[in-house]
Design a protein around this motif. Structure first.
Motif, PDB file in Angstrom:
ATOM      1  N   GLU A  61       0.788  -1.053   0.033  1.00 37.02           N
ATOM      2  CA  GLU A  61       0.008  -0.017  -0.038  1.00 37.02           C
ATOM      3  C   GLU A  61       0.713   1.374   0.207  1.00 37.02           C
ATOM      4  N   ASP A  62       2.248   1.106  -0.013  1.00 33.95           N
ATOM      5  CA  ASP A  62       3.161   2.237   0.003  1.00 33.95           C
ATOM      6  C   ASP A  62       2.647   3.107  -1.354  1.00 33.95           C
ATOM      7  N   VAL A  63       2.890   4.336  -1.381  1.00 35.35           N
ATOM      8  CA  VAL A  63       2.756   5.205  -2.461  1.00 35.35           C
ATOM      9  C   VAL A  63       4.172   6.051  -2.689  1.00 35.35           C
ATOM     10  N   PRO A  64       5.168   5.761  -3.296  1.00 36.29           N
ATOM     11  CA  PRO A  64       5.222   4.176  -3.955  1.00 36.29           C
ATOM     12  C   PRO A  64       6.112   3.396  -3.002  1.00 36.29           C
ATOM     13  N   ALA A  65       6.300   2.169  -3.158  1.00 36.73           N
ATOM     14  CA  ALA A  65       7.360   1.517  -2.203  1.00 36.73           C
ATOM     15  C   ALA A  65       8.634   2.032  -2.670  1.00 36.73           C
ATOM     16  N   SER A  66       9.314   1.901  -1.419  1.00 41.28           N
ATOM     17  CA  SER A  66      10.572   2.642  -1.533  1.00 41.28           C
ATOM     18  C   SER A  66      11.757   1.859  -2.491  1.00 41.28           C
ATOM     19  N   SER A  67      11.797   0.731  -2.615  1.00 37.34           N
ATOM     20  CA  SER A  67      12.729  -0.073  -3.438  1.00 37.34           C
ATOM     21  C   SER A  67      12.274  -0.028  -4.857  1.00 37.34           C
ATOM     22  N   PHE A  68      13.399  -0.475  -5.888  1.00 31.21           N
ATOM     23  CA  PHE A  68      12.539  -0.386  -7.325  1.00 31.21           C
ATOM     24  C   PHE A  68      11.950  -1.762  -7.389  1.00 31.21           C
ATOM     25  N   PRO A  69      12.183  -2.853  -6.965  1.00 30.81           N
ATOM     26  CA  PRO A  69      11.705  -4.151  -7.166  1.00 30.81           C
ATOM     27  C   PRO A  69      10.280  -4.084  -6.561  1.00 30.81           C
ATOM     28  N   GLY A  70      10.218  -3.485  -5.300  1.00 31.99           N
ATOM     29  CA  GLY A  70       8.963  -3.098  -4.736  1.00 31.99           C
ATOM     30  C   GLY A  70       7.980  -2.232  -5.684  1.00 31.99           C
ATOM     31  N   LYS A  71       8.405  -1.249  -6.175  1.00 29.96           N
ATOM     32  CA  LYS A  71       7.636  -0.334  -7.286  1.00 29.96           C
ATOM     33  C   LYS A  71       7.192  -1.456  -8.450  1.00 29.96           C
ATOM     34  N   LEU A  72       8.141  -2.274  -8.821  1.00 29.48           N
ATOM     35  CA  LEU A  72       7.928  -3.143 -10.023  1.00 29.48           C
ATOM     36  C   LEU A  72       6.755  -4.078  -9.555  1.00 29.48           C
ATOM     37  N   THR A  73       6.841  -4.536  -8.405  1.00 29.76           N
ATOM     38  CA  THR A  73       5.864  -5.635  -7.864  1.00 29.76           C
ATOM     39  C   THR A  73       4.565  -4.834  -7.952  1.00 29.76           C
ATOM     40  N   GLN A  74       4.513  -3.656  -7.617  1.00 29.53           N
ATOM     41  CA  GLN A  74       3.149  -2.967  -7.361  1.00 29.53           C
ATOM     42  C   GLN A  74       2.435  -2.889  -8.595  1.00 29.53           C
ATOM     43  N   VAL A  75       3.408  -2.100  -9.724  1.00 29.26           N
ATOM     44  CA  VAL A  75       3.145  -2.088 -11.205  1.00 29.26           C
ATOM     45  C   VAL A  75       2.481  -3.400 -11.727  1.00 29.26           C
ATOM     46  N   LEU A  76       3.266  -4.209 -11.735  1.00 33.08           N
ATOM     47  CA  LEU A  76       2.907  -5.713 -12.292  1.00 33.08           C
ATOM     48  C   LEU A  76       1.438  -6.167 -11.726  1.00 33.08           C
ATOM     49  N   TYR A  77       1.414  -6.181 -10.290  1.00 30.75           N
ATOM     50  CA  TYR A  77      -0.010  -6.496  -9.724  1.00 30.75           C
ATOM     51  C   TYR A  77      -1.056  -5.528 -10.396  1.00 30.75           C
ATOM     52  N   HIS A  78      -0.992  -4.364 -10.335  1.00 32.39           N
ATOM     53  CA  HIS A  78      -1.976  -3.588 -10.786  1.00 32.39           C
ATOM     54  C   HIS A  78      -2.373  -3.967 -12.339  1.00 32.39           C
ATOM     55  N   ARG A  79      -1.093  -4.207 -13.064  1.00 30.84           N
ATOM     56  CA  ARG A  79      -1.386  -4.777 -14.487  1.00 30.84           C
ATOM     57  C   ARG A  79      -2.222  -6.035 -14.463  1.00 30.84           C
ATOM     58  N   TYR A  80      -1.740  -6.934 -13.460  1.00 31.43           N
ATOM     59  CA  TYR A  80      -2.645  -8.463 -13.420  1.00 31.43           C
ATOM     60  C   TYR A  80      -3.983  -8.013 -13.133  1.00 31.43           C
ATOM     61  N   LYS A  81      -4.210  -7.412 -12.221  1.00 30.90           N
ATOM     62  CA  LYS A  81      -5.685  -7.137 -11.567  1.00 30.90           C
ATOM     63  C   LYS A  81      -6.354  -6.638 -12.785  1.00 30.90           C
ATOM     64  N   ALA A  82      -5.787  -5.675 -13.798  1.00 32.70           N
ATOM     65  CA  ALA A  82      -6.405  -5.025 -14.759  1.00 32.70           C
ATOM     66  C   ALA A  82      -6.594  -6.238 -15.955  1.00 32.70           C
ATOM     67  N   GLY A  83      -6.056  -7.028 -15.833  1.00 35.08           N
ATOM     68  CA  GLY A  83      -6.251  -8.400 -16.615  1.00 35.08           C
ATOM     69  C   GLY A  83      -5.628  -8.090 -18.104  1.00 35.08           C
ATOM     70  N   LYS A  84      -4.425  -7.549 -17.985  1.00 37.65           N
ATOM     71  CA  LYS A  84      -3.529  -7.042 -19.168  1.00 37.65           C
ATOM     72  C   LYS A  84      -2.524  -8.220 -19.223  1.00 37.65           C
ATOM     73  N   LYS A  85      -2.033  -8.429 -20.514  1.00 36.77           N
ATOM     74  CA  LYS A  85      -1.084  -9.238 -21.136  1.00 36.77           C
ATOM     75  C   LYS A  85       0.328  -9.041 -20.271  1.00 36.77           C
ATOM     76  N   GLY A  86       1.104 -10.098 -20.313  1.00 40.92           N
ATOM     77  CA  GLY A  86       2.610  -9.816 -19.408  1.00 40.92           C
ATOM     78  C   GLY A  86       3.487  -9.131 -20.111  1.00 40.92           C
ATOM     79  N   ILE A  87       4.543  -8.561 -19.668  1.00 41.55           N
ATOM     80  CA  ILE A  87       5.485  -7.598 -20.445  1.00 41.55           C
ATOM     81  C   ILE A  87       6.720  -8.463 -20.369  1.00 41.55           C
ATOM     82  N   ILE A  88       7.423  -7.491 -21.239  1.00 44.22           N
ATOM     83  CA  ILE A  88       9.019  -7.939 -21.184  1.00 44.22           C
ATOM     84  C   ILE A  88       9.762  -7.007 -20.389  1.00 44.22           C
ATOM     85  N   MET A  89      10.164  -7.410 -19.506  1.00 45.73           N
ATOM     86  CA  MET A  89      11.415  -6.778 -18.479  1.00 45.73           C
ATOM     87  C   MET A  89      12.884  -6.750 -18.971  1.00 45.73           C
TER      88      MET A  89
END
Length: 499
Positions: free
Chosen positions: A144-172
């Motif tokens: 629930e951090d806005v945003p998570a302080s670490s980059f992997p934390g931010k990336l997890t937030q981004v991917l989780y939001h994308r997953y919940k929105a039902g969007k396709k996977g990305i290339i990292m």
């Protein structure tokens, strides 16, 4: 003088390639000089050469950043690629238009915009270069951090939001300068999935639907032009001011580790860039090529060259002895043992000479000399040992480079200070050796040793080398001879004796 934006650029008479509007296909964590001179440059070329029609949304990885400035310039900035190519001076200008905007996720609106991009149908790729310290798992981060302080934390937030929105996977595409950068980043994301109790469907999405690629990036980026006079001259020439102006060397290679099918998904092969940006199942040989040839060349010739009176890399390339020594070391001793196409390695070695001869960069030898003990062990010792194993004899130049290393750390030692070990070279000036404290204390303790005693102490120090180097047949005797030569006749004469 007006600051660069699309309207100002049109008035300036610029007639290069520009793409004003396109879907935002890339989310990029990092907005500094390197990514803008490297990643965003390749995407800009993909727009021009392959009609990729994509934009990059940049994200500030830390709170203070360039978002305001980038947005004021509508994502535009001037890039100069400067250096030497095939012996020819190059100074190429390009206005980069592959960036749409930059977000500051530490502001509530910026965080919301980042999540909107995360849930977009257009998003295909996420890129990161958040420095070597960026890929770390910080258990203090919360979902629930806005945003998570670490980059992997931010990336997890981004991917989780994308997953919940039902969007396709990305290339990292991870570009941080650490080993196994893509795998380490994925490992951190999985740790947050565990810590935050996220569902198994998301775990499957991250590990199967998304593609995490490590990558090796290679371009020297000095960044901004610091001479106010040159900045003023360029503003007059351009017809606009550009505080985001960026400078990189001409040479550039981006090796991406992953399934080669990605060559058909990413736009670089279609753009004709496959010799400079490409996907391979195993990038370790390319990393070995860079470390052994580019970095190994630096460590192999710089210490002796400094003792010989040189101060910057470019001047070394104009001396027949130092250049001949470096090229013999690379072409006769390093390249032949690399597990890659020999012609490619020879071309890479030839490019190294061009890169070191860059007329725009004053690369100081003393800055390269930092921590040379661990550098010689990582960059030169593997080539040395593999050459001995393959050929049953000592490599002449790599053997000399070890003696030059010892000479640099023991040349007329004056004192050990808080800043390092103070030595003196033949020019008469003092210089300070910087390395781990225990290394400097070792050389200070042995400053009064005669050559054979010093060489034996260095070579049997397993903390330095991970092994006893006196067990390599003939190495100790050769190093005593080489170090004596350097001390009695000078480093330049010693290098000449190798030719």
């Amino acid at each position: 003088m007006d600051t660069l934006n699309y309207e100002v650029l049109a008035k300036s008479g610029y007639n290069g390639y520009i793409l004003k509007n396109a879907p935002e296909k890339v989310l990029q964590f990092g907005e500094g000089n390197f990514l803008r001179a490297f990643v965003d440059y390749w995407f800009d070329l993909a727009n021009e050469k392959a009609d990729w029609n994509g934009k990059c949304v940049l994200v500030q990885p830390i709170a203070p950043g360039l978002a305001k400035m980038i947005n004021e310039q509508e994502g535009l900035y001037t890039l100069y690629l400067r250096g030497s190519e095939n012996g020819r001076k190059v100074d190429d200008k390009r206005v980069i238009s592959s960036v749409s905007r930059c977000l500051n996720p530490y502001e509530e609106e910026g965080f919301k915009q980042m999540m909107d991009v995360a849930a977009s149908d257009d998003l295909e790729i996420i890129v990161s270069n958040t420095t070597e310290a960026g890929i770390v798992y910080d258990p203090a981060c919360k979902l629930e951090d806005v945003p998570a302080s670490s980059f992997p934390g931010k990336l997890t937030q981004v991917l989780y939001h994308r997953y919940k929105a039902g969007k396709k996977g990305i290339i990292m595409l991870a570009c941080e300068l650490i080993d196994n950068n893509g795998k380490e980043l994925l490992k951190c994301v999985n740790q947050y999935i565990d810590q935050w109790g996220l569902d198994d469907g998301f775990r499957k999405y991250v590990n199967e639907d998304c593609t995490f690629c490590g990558s090796l990036v290679d371009r020297i980026v000095p960044g901004r032009i610091r001479d106010p006079k040159e900045v003023a001259e360029l503003e007059q020439k351009h017809g606009y001011a550009d505080p985001l102006l960026d400078v990189g060397e001409v040479f550039g290679v981006w090796v991406i580790e992953g399934d080669t099918k990605l060559n058909d998904v990413l736009p670089f092969r279609k753009a004709g860039l496959e010799s400079r940006v490409f996907v391979t199942p195993d990038m370790s040989p390319y990393k070995k090529r860079k470390v052994r040839i580019l970095n190994g060349a630096h460590t192999g010739f710089v210490l002796g060259a400094y003792l010989a009176g040189f101060d910057i890399v470019r001047d070394c390339m104009h001396d027949a002895t130092v250049l001949g020594y470096m090229n013999k070391m690379l072409l006769d001793e390093v390249v032949p043992i690399l597990p890659l196409d020999q012609d490619d390695c020879k071309k890479f070695a030839a490019a190294v000479q061009d890169r070191f001869n860059n007329p725009f960069v004053n690369h100081e030898l003393m800055s390269i000399s930092l921590n040379s003990t661990s550098k010689w062990r990582a960059r030169n010792m593997p080539s040395f040992l593999e050459y001995v194993g393959k050929n049953g004899k000592l490599p002449t130049c790599l053997t000399m480079s070890f003696a030059a290393y010892i000479a640099f750390y023991s040349n007329d030692v004056q004192e050990l200070t808080d800043k390092g070990l103070v030595c003196k070279r033949a020019k008469g000036n003092e210089y300070t050796v910087s390395d781990d404290r225990w290394v400097l204390e070792f050389y200070n303790e042995h400053k009064n040793d005669d050559v054979p005693t010093l060489v034996h102490a260095v070579m049997t120090n397993e903390q330095m080398w991970g092994q006893d180097l006196t067990k390599v047949p003939g190495f100790e005797e050769a190093t005593v001879k080489n170090l004596t030569n350097i001390r009695e006749n000078g480093a330049l004469a010693a290098y000449a004796s190798c030719l």
